[in-house]
Design a protein around this motif. Structure first.
Motif, PDB file in Angstrom:
ATOM      1  N   CYS A 153       0.832  -1.175   0.127  1.00 20.03           N
ATOM      2  CA  CYS A 153       0.085  -0.072   0.057  1.00 20.03           C
ATOM      3  C   CYS A 153       0.792   1.226  -0.089  1.00 20.03           C
ATOM      4  CB  CYS A 153      -1.145   0.115   1.211  1.00 20.03           C
ATOM      5  SG  CYS A 153      -1.686  -1.659   1.618  1.00 20.03           S
ATOM      6  N   ASP A 154       2.156   1.292   0.522  1.00 22.57           N
ATOM      7  CA  ASP A 154       2.997   2.376   0.519  1.00 22.57           C
ATOM      8  C   ASP A 154       3.378   2.626  -0.992  1.00 22.57           C
ATOM      9  OD1 ASP A 154       4.113   0.017   0.656  1.00 22.57           O
ATOM     10  OD2 ASP A 154       6.048   0.643   1.566  1.00 22.57           O
ATOM     11  N   HIS A 155       3.199   1.713  -1.992  1.00 21.94           N
ATOM     12  CA  HIS A 155       3.667   2.114  -3.340  1.00 21.94           C
ATOM     13  C   HIS A 155       2.373   1.776  -4.198  1.00 21.94           C
ATOM     14  CE1 HIS A 155       7.926   1.762  -2.380  1.00 21.94           C
ATOM     15  NE2 HIS A 155       7.566   0.732  -1.446  1.00 21.94           N
ATOM     16  N   ALA A 156       1.230   2.194  -3.793  1.00 23.01           N
ATOM     17  CA  ALA A 156       0.085   2.232  -4.542  1.00 23.01           C
ATOM     18  C   ALA A 156       0.158   3.425  -5.695  1.00 23.01           C
ATOM     19  CB  ALA A 156      -1.142   2.629  -3.667  1.00 23.01           C
ATOM     20  N   PRO A 157      -0.506   2.911  -6.913  1.00 24.39           N
ATOM     21  CA  PRO A 157      -1.485   1.754  -7.043  1.00 24.39           C
ATOM     22  C   PRO A 157      -0.364   0.542  -7.660  1.00 24.39           C
ATOM     23  CG  PRO A 157      -1.495   3.083  -8.893  1.00 24.39           C
ATOM     24  CD  PRO A 157      -0.892   3.868  -7.933  1.00 24.39           C
ATOM     25  N   VAL A 158      -1.009  -0.718  -7.275  1.00 26.43           N
ATOM     26  CA  VAL A 158      -0.422  -1.926  -7.513  1.00 26.43           C
ATOM     27  C   VAL A 158      -0.966  -2.813  -8.333  1.00 26.43           C
ATOM     28  CG1 VAL A 158       1.005  -3.842  -6.177  1.00 26.43           C
ATOM     29  CG2 VAL A 158       0.772  -1.791  -5.089  1.00 26.43           C
ATOM     30  N   CYS A 159      -0.204  -3.379  -9.233  1.00 27.21           N
ATOM     31  CA  CYS A 159      -0.717  -4.417 -10.269  1.00 27.21           C
ATOM     32  C   CYS A 159       0.071  -5.572  -9.900  1.00 27.21           C
ATOM     33  CB  CYS A 159      -0.909  -4.070 -11.467  1.00 27.21           C
ATOM     34  SG  CYS A 159      -1.824  -2.690 -11.796  1.00 27.21           S
ATOM     35  N   ALA A 160      -0.315  -7.047 -10.056  1.00 28.53           N
ATOM     36  CA  ALA A 160       0.264  -8.263 -10.151  1.00 28.53           C
ATOM     37  C   ALA A 160       0.045  -8.653 -11.702  1.00 28.53           C
ATOM     38  CB  ALA A 160      -0.356  -9.060  -9.386  1.00 28.53           C
ATOM     39  N   VAL A 161       1.481  -8.614 -12.204  1.00 28.19           N
ATOM     40  CA  VAL A 161       1.375  -9.177 -13.537  1.00 28.19           C
ATOM     41  C   VAL A 161       1.835 -10.698 -13.674  1.00 28.19           C
ATOM     42  CG1 VAL A 161       2.559  -8.799 -16.051  1.00 28.19           C
ATOM     43  CG2 VAL A 161       2.092  -6.866 -14.448  1.00 28.19           C
ATOM     44  N   GLY A 162       1.182 -11.398 -13.933  1.00 24.31           N
ATOM     45  CA  GLY A 162       1.218 -12.966 -13.527  1.00 24.31           C
ATOM     46  C   GLY A 162       1.285 -12.939 -11.895  1.00 24.31           C
TER      47      GLY A 162
ATOM     48  N   SER B  20       4.658  -1.442  15.026  1.00 26.22           N
ATOM     49  CA  SER B  20       5.052  -1.412  13.406  1.00 26.22           C
ATOM     50  C   SER B  20       3.998  -0.691  12.820  1.00 26.22           C
ATOM     51  CB  SER B  20       5.592  -2.439  12.824  1.00 26.22           C
ATOM     52  OG  SER B  20       6.755  -2.963  13.611  1.00 26.22           O
ATOM     53  N   PHE B  21       3.722   0.448  12.485  1.00 27.43           N
ATOM     54  CA  PHE B  21       2.490   0.803  11.786  1.00 27.43           C
ATOM     55  C   PHE B  21       2.599   0.894  10.178  1.00 27.43           C
ATOM     56  CE2 PHE B  21       2.397   2.619  16.167  1.00 27.43           C
ATOM     57  CZ  PHE B  21       1.050   2.639  16.436  1.00 27.43           C
ATOM     58  N   SER B  22       1.861   0.317   9.678  1.00 30.06           N
ATOM     59  CA  SER B  22       1.896   0.386   8.070  1.00 30.06           C
ATOM     60  C   SER B  22       1.088   1.769   7.576  1.00 30.06           C
ATOM     61  CB  SER B  22       1.202  -0.937   7.607  1.00 30.06           C
ATOM     62  OG  SER B  22       1.883  -1.961   7.861  1.00 30.06           O
ATOM     63  N   VAL B  23       1.855   2.697   7.383  1.00 27.95           N
ATOM     64  CA  VAL B  23       1.135   3.887   6.981  1.00 27.95           C
ATOM     65  C   VAL B  23       1.131   4.202   5.469  1.00 27.95           C
ATOM     66  CG1 VAL B  23       1.174   6.356   7.499  1.00 27.95           C
ATOM     67  CG2 VAL B  23       2.175   4.948   9.263  1.00 27.95           C
ATOM     68  N   SER B  24      -0.229   4.500   5.031  1.00 22.01           N
ATOM     69  CA  SER B  24      -0.518   4.735   3.709  1.00 22.01           C
ATOM     70  C   SER B  24      -1.470   5.901   3.450  1.00 22.01           C
ATOM     71  CB  SER B  24      -0.792   3.662   2.907  1.00 22.01           C
ATOM     72  OG  SER B  24      -2.012   2.883   3.463  1.00 22.01           O
ATOM     73  N   GLY B  25      -1.543   6.366   2.337  1.00 25.49           N
ATOM     74  CA  GLY B  25      -2.573   7.034   1.769  1.00 25.49           C
ATOM     75  C   GLY B  25      -2.250   8.580   1.878  1.00 25.49           C
ATOM     76  N   ARG B  26      -2.642   9.556   2.510  1.00 24.32           N
ATOM     77  CA  ARG B  26      -2.419  11.028   2.057  1.00 24.32           C
ATOM     78  C   ARG B  26      -1.338  11.317   2.647  1.00 24.32           C
ATOM     79  NH1 ARG B  26      -5.197  10.999  -2.747  1.00 24.32           N
ATOM     80  NH2 ARG B  26      -7.543  10.788  -2.612  1.00 24.32           N
ATOM     81  N   VAL B  27      -0.275  10.806   2.803  1.00 26.18           N
ATOM     82  CA  VAL B  27       1.148  11.312   3.467  1.00 26.18           C
ATOM     83  C   VAL B  27       2.072  11.376   2.637  1.00 26.18           C
ATOM     84  CG1 VAL B  27       0.383  10.797   5.842  1.00 26.18           C
ATOM     85  CG2 VAL B  27       1.522   8.922   4.194  1.00 26.18           C
TER      86      VAL B  27
END
Length: 580
Positions: free
Chosen positions: A156-165, A410-417
């Motif tokens: 989520c810290d590298h959004a948006p994410v796709c999995a190719v295969g 350990s906080f997984s921080v994502s979104g508008r930061v």
């Protein structure tokens, strides 16, 4: 006898003819059993694929992965052949194969395209533009590539994410995905940032060796982690030392299961530790197995982390060659795309080769767990801290908290930061501190409006609560919790109704379907939230039913985002449903 009502014989054109046990005259006797017959070519292919691998029931999902990886899908002939070789009914094999989203079951008809692109549509990726990718990619990639929606992939810290295969394209654009498809990537193990030799040179596995040599006692280790205040950091927060004691009190043999299936939207901390320092985690695993005297450990890794799984396989083999696993046997099991398997009993069902359906409790996993034996179930981050706590002493860990809270989180921080990622902070830190001190502040042009403290299930809270301490037990009275510490930051540019709908769609898709309140409740909630003004009375009644009657935490927590919006963001209720 009443001659006007003579006894009736067999119906049909052969009525009145003698039945000699082989069926009515005129109908050919069956020469094969009922059901789908085994295709000899498919049987030969599956025999060659399994080779010398055991045909045990608990390896069913592993064998399904072998077929999927080889042929790109699971065909009916292959499933039928697998059922025969494993001496299972086709129904059992089929119900497991169709339960998990990463298995493409083709009963009849053409197989799926040779390449699949999964686009994450969970909250952080939706905020970063995944809906545009879903709209544009099918036209760009052509018919030979299938583009489908997928839940959180743990990046989520590298959004948006796709999995190719199976491999991820992070901070994805149409151009990046096109290049990844053209490269036809395959997963491979990589060299972790801190490998086995580096870890040992820095004192790694000294504690484990002391345990195995009798220089440490099990009771001492339990006391140390208890005094430190170490808790289960996968979501529940159960005291680790107490769990070890409870499992040890059960009759042997005892087993151990490790949950590496962090599927909660917004969570990626376990991945962070596995990528950088896997041996600190593995030493914690081996110490935990020693404490409860478990002859076998099962590490369950989500299928979205293929490179991590391959790396762990290689590193575990190095541990075996070094003689560090003599007291236990470490098994690595592969998930197949099911958020519900993050629930401990559903994970255990999956390790046993079944659908990931949560069990009714009691009995608890510590009493009757994996293969019916008492089982120690632990999360990645919990085990990651064990070595440091024992070597540095409990006071080192417990003194890190704030306002009476103990330890690191350990906080997984994502979104508008500005700087999303894993932020290691004292327990009891506030959202405002996380944003300003650890995450570089809000993105330019964005003002804090709300936040998720614990992923999709932890609720949504307003900016006015940004100074509340974040830890187990601090938000429950407000209708939420920190859970796995997955923090998603929302701004004034985000519509809270759209946020809640995104999360409810996730729960609808990920419901295992075992219980009606969750299976039907999430579906009805989505429909009510999608169309027209929200009927708050009806939605409140539905949320109460789901919380009270669902079997496990998924259904019980699914209404939290919905109720949070009605409670804390009433102004958003009058607005039309927004989009990203």
């Amino acid at each position: 006898m009443n001659m006007h009502n003579p006894p009736r014989g067999p119906k049909g054109p052969n009525r009145g003819q003698k039945n000699d046990g082989g069926g009515p005259r005129g109908r050919r006797p069956r020469v094969t059993p009922k059901g789908r017959q085994v295709d000899t070519t498919a049987l030969t292919e599956i025999e060659a694929l399994l080779a010398e691998r055991p045909r045990r029931r608990d390896l069913l999902i592993e064998h399904l992965h072998l077929i999927q990886d080889k042929y790109g899908h699971l065909s009916a002939p292959h499933l039928t052949a697998l059922a025969q070789l494993m001496r299972m009914s086709l129904t059992e094999v089929y119900e497991v194969a169709t339960f998990y989203s990463h298995f493409d079951v083709v009963k009849d008809g053409p197989p799926p395209p040779p390449m699949t692109v999964r686009v994450c549509d969970s909250l952080s990726c939706a905020m970063a533009g995944s809906e545009r990718l879903l709209a544009e990619l099918p036209g760009k990639l052509g018919r030979d590539v299938r583009v489908i929606r997928a839940p959180c992939m743990g990046a989520c810290d590298h959004a948006p994410v796709c999995a190719v295969g199976h491999l991820q394209t992070q901070q994805a654009t149409v151009e990046k995905v096109e290049a990844a498809v053209a490269a036809k990537p395959h997963p491979h193990a990589w060299h972790p940032a801190i490998d086995f030799d580096m870890y040992q040179a820095a004192g790694g596995y000294t504690l484990l060796k002391d345990c195995l040599a009798g220089k440490r006692t099990r009771e001492d280790l339990i006391a140390i982690v208890s005094d430190a205040g170490l808790r289960g950091l996968g979501g529940a927060g159960f005291p680790t030392g107490r769990k070890w004691s409870l499992v040890r009190a059960e009759p042997a043999p005892r087993l151990m299961a490790v949950n590496c299936d962090e599927g909660e939207p917004g969570t990626f901390k376990d991945r962070y530790y596995l990528e950088r320092d896997p041996h600190r985690f593995l030493e914690g695993v081996l110490i935990g197995a020693w404490v409860v005297e478990a002859p076998a450990v099962y590490i369950y890794v989500r299928d979205e982390y293929p490179e991590i799984r391959l790396m762990l396989l290689a590193e575990i083999e190095r541990l075996e060659k070094a003689g560090l696993t003599a007291h236990t046997h470490v098994h690595l099991r592969r998930g197949a795309g099911a958020y519900i398997c993050g629930e401990e009993s559903a994970m255990i069902e999956s390790i046993e080769g079944k659908r990931g359906l949560p069990r009714h409790r009691p009995p608890y996993v510590a009493q009757v767990g994996l293969f019916g034996r008492p089982t120690l179930e632990q999360n990645v981050e919990t085990l990651y801290w064990v070595r440091d706590i024992v070597e540095r002493g409990p006071a080192w860990f417990s003194s890190q908290g704030k306002e009476g809270h103990k330890g690191f989180r350990s906080f997984s921080v994502s979104g508008r930061v500005k700087n999303p990622g894993v932020k290691v902070a004292p327990a009891g830190v506030t959202i405002r501190e996380l944003i300003e001190t650890y995450a570089g502040g809000m993105q330019d042009g964005h003002t804090l409006k709300g936040f998720l403290p614990g992923g999709a299930s932890g609720g949504i809270f307003p900016a006015s609560m940004a100074d509340h301490p974040l830890d187990f037990g601090t938000l429950e009275k407000h209708g939420g919790f920190v859970g796995s510490h997955a923090v998603v930051i929302l701004s004034e540019q985000d519509d809270m109704k759209a946020v809640a709908l995104n999360l409810m769609k996730f729960f609808e898709d990920e419901s295992c379907g075992q219980c009606t309140p969750c299976r039907v409740g999430t579906e009805k909630a989505v429909k009510l939230m999608q169309h027209g003004p929200w009927d708050t009375n009806l939605l409140t009644e539905l949320a109460t039913l789901m919380r009270d009657a669902s079997i496990c935490g998924l259904g019980q927590a699914a209404p939290n985002p919905l109720v949070s919006v009605m409670t804390f963001f009433p102004d958003d209720l009058a607005k039309p449903l927004g989009r990203w």
